[in-house]
Write a protein that holds these residues in place. Structure first.
Motif, mmCIF file in Angstrom:
data_model
loop_
_atom_site.group_PDB
_atom_site.id
_atom_site.type_symbol
_atom_site.label_atom_id
_atom_site.label_comp_id
_atom_site.label_asym_id
_atom_site.label_seq_id
_atom_site.Cartn_x
_atom_site.Cartn_y
_atom_site.Cartn_z
ATOM 1 N N HIS A 32 22.904 13.245 33.612
ATOM 2 C CA HIS A 32 23.006 12.015 32.819
ATOM 3 C C HIS A 32 22.565 10.827 33.665
ATOM 4 C CE1 HIS A 32 25.846 13.557 29.605
ATOM 5 N NE2 HIS A 32 25.873 14.537 30.479
ATOM 6 N N SER A 33 22.592 9.647 33.031
ATOM 7 C CA SER A 33 22.590 8.395 33.769
ATOM 8 C C SER A 33 23.539 7.452 33.023
ATOM 9 C CB SER A 33 21.197 7.781 33.857
ATOM 10 O OG SER A 33 20.749 7.301 32.614
ATOM 11 N N GLU A 82 18.955 8.285 28.085
ATOM 12 C CA GLU A 82 19.051 8.402 29.541
ATOM 13 C C GLU A 82 17.762 9.015 30.075
ATOM 14 O OE1 GLU A 82 22.770 10.523 29.882
ATOM 15 O OE2 GLU A 82 23.876 8.886 28.959
ATOM 16 N N HIS A 127 21.846 13.135 26.344
ATOM 17 C CA HIS A 127 21.931 11.792 25.762
ATOM 18 C C HIS A 127 20.528 11.189 25.722
ATOM 19 C CE1 HIS A 127 26.479 11.467 26.728
ATOM 20 N NE2 HIS A 127 26.285 11.762 25.451
#
Ligand SMILES: [Zn+2]
Length: 433
Positions: free
Chosen positions: A307-308, A180, A177
């Protein structure tokens, strides 16, 4: 023309082309009941504005807030929707534009400067860093092409491999993503620390002699580059629309387990648009082909998709809520708990360790593909810092290195645990539950 007006116009001209989030707000909605959780689902699927909402974080449990960014024109409608249902909500960020930092990329390209690992880097800087670090650790680090992007970039991994090459593979994937940013930054920190500690720290040396470790700093390179040049909040890849006006496929909905299922969208403008078919995107299909070849030759035992944000360490299943445990649940859970405990020992950072689809499902996501299709027993999706403060994807730069250090301790503990597993092969799931 007044001077101030001229300055304003000049400023506007300089900023032209970069997406403004002026007037966008982030609402924090906290579900306390199953029913409230269902209302959040309804919000995301609302025919009038669902497609225009951008979920920064989805509730993973009751009490875990959903953070959703709302364009100015829908704020009144969304607030009305929430009030009518007596939902608990607050304004987390009033004006998103105010919290987007100036992105000067000012920490340079000198990776011998300690400050280098405590700032965010452009795609070009990450590429040249990879070449540099591989050259600095000959015989143990190499660069390997693992996939490609829609715009034609080559996606590379740093391969860290001891004297006994062709060991079982561990794959760390960052930056699926685009926005992120802590994910690629953490991949860089982990790679650096593994290489520095090899031959110095006996545990790290043992891990590197047991495994071939592949670290992919940025899978979604086109999207990541775009977050620097055009739109800090971009999430998807940069596929051009075949019809309509919206670019991009959510790569973390494009894998081949339950493609098109819960938590995905058929609408091209949605942030969770799954694409025309499973593995339709060069980024995902490239990783699929490369890692399957690796599975056939050396085996792939660990795959982590970073991710974040939210501070979660999770394993399959992720595609549907309420499924039975995977056949490897106990070992996957122990691995996650081991990692989170070691991570927490560094600065006290608390991670939640649980199955991915505890409350919120995402079909076609990496962790299910890596487990079911690839056959990596220890498949995880990790949501890095932060948890519940107001910074979201804009984790301050002084938090980059601490995040790297604690996550490094987490993956070291995990790999120590997995390398002692006498049966590291995934139990086969022929038919999905
Ligand atoms: Zn993500």
């Amino acid at each position: 023309m007044k001077f101030s007006v001229a300055v304003t116009l000049l400023f506007a001209a300089l900023c032209a082309g970069k997406k403004s989030y002026d007037g966008y707000s982030v609402y924090r909605i906290t579900p306390r009941t199953e029913r409230a959780g269902n209302f959040i689902q309804e919000l995301s699927e609302n025919v009038n504005f669902g497609q225009s909402l951008d979920f920064w974080h989805e509730s993973r449990n009751l009490g875990d807030p959903t953070d959703v960014m709302v364009p100015p024109r829908y704020k009144a409608l969304v607030e009305d929707f929430l009030r009518r249902r007596h939902m608990e909500f607050s304004l987390l960020v009033e004006n998103v534009e105010d919290v987007i930092y100036p992105q000067a990329g000012g920490c340079g390209t000198d990776s011998t400067d300690p400050a280098f690992y405590n700032c965010y880097h452009t795609m070009d800087e990450i590429e040249s860093w990879m070449d540099g670090i591989v050259a600095s650790y000959p015989g143990i680090a190499s660069k390997e092409a693992v996939s490609a992007t829609f715009e034609g970039r080559t996606v590379s991994a740093i391969k860290i491999s001891g004297p006994n090459a062709n060991r079982p593979a561990v794959i760390f994937q960052g930056g699926i993503h685009a926005r992120e940013w802590i994910s690629p930054a953490t991949m860089m920190n982990i790679a650096k620390m593994l290489l520095d500690d090899h031959g110095v720290d006996t545990e790290v040396t043992a891990i590197i002699e047991h495994y071939d470790i592949y670290i992919i700093p940025v899978l979604n390179q086109d999207g990541y580059a775009y977050t620097w040049t055009d739109d800090r909040m971009w999430r998807k890849n940069r596929r051009t629309p075949s019809s309509g006006r919206c670019y991009g496929v959510d790569l973390n909905r494009n894998w081949d387990v339950d493609f098109g299922g819960d938590g995905t969208s058929t609408l091209g403008c949605s942030e969770v648009y799954h694409g025309v078919a499973a593995l339709s995107e060069p980024e995902t299909s490239g990783i699929d082909a490369w890692s399957r070849a690796l599975q056939a030759s050396t085996g792939v035992e660990v795959f982590i998709d970073f991710h974040s944000y939210g501070q979660y360490w999770m394993w399959p299943w992720g595609y549907k809520v309420g499924l039975p445990h995977t056949p490897d649940h106990n070992d996957q859970m122990t691995g996650g708990e081991t990692a989170a405990a070691a991570l927490g020992n560094v600065y006290g950072t608390q991670y939640t360790v649980q199955r991915s689809a505890s409350m919120y499902a995402a079909a076609g996501a990496t962790e299910d593909w890596a487990y079911h299709s690839l056959g990596a027993k220890y498949s995880y999706i990790v949501e890095l810092r932060p948890t519940s403060d107001a910074v979201g994807f804009q984790l301050p730069e002084n938090k980059i290195e601490p995040t790297g250090i604690e996550t490094y301790e987490g993956v070291k503990a995990l790999l120590k645990y997995t390398s002692a597993d006498e049966n590291p092969i995934a139990e086969k799931v022929a038919v999905l539950p």
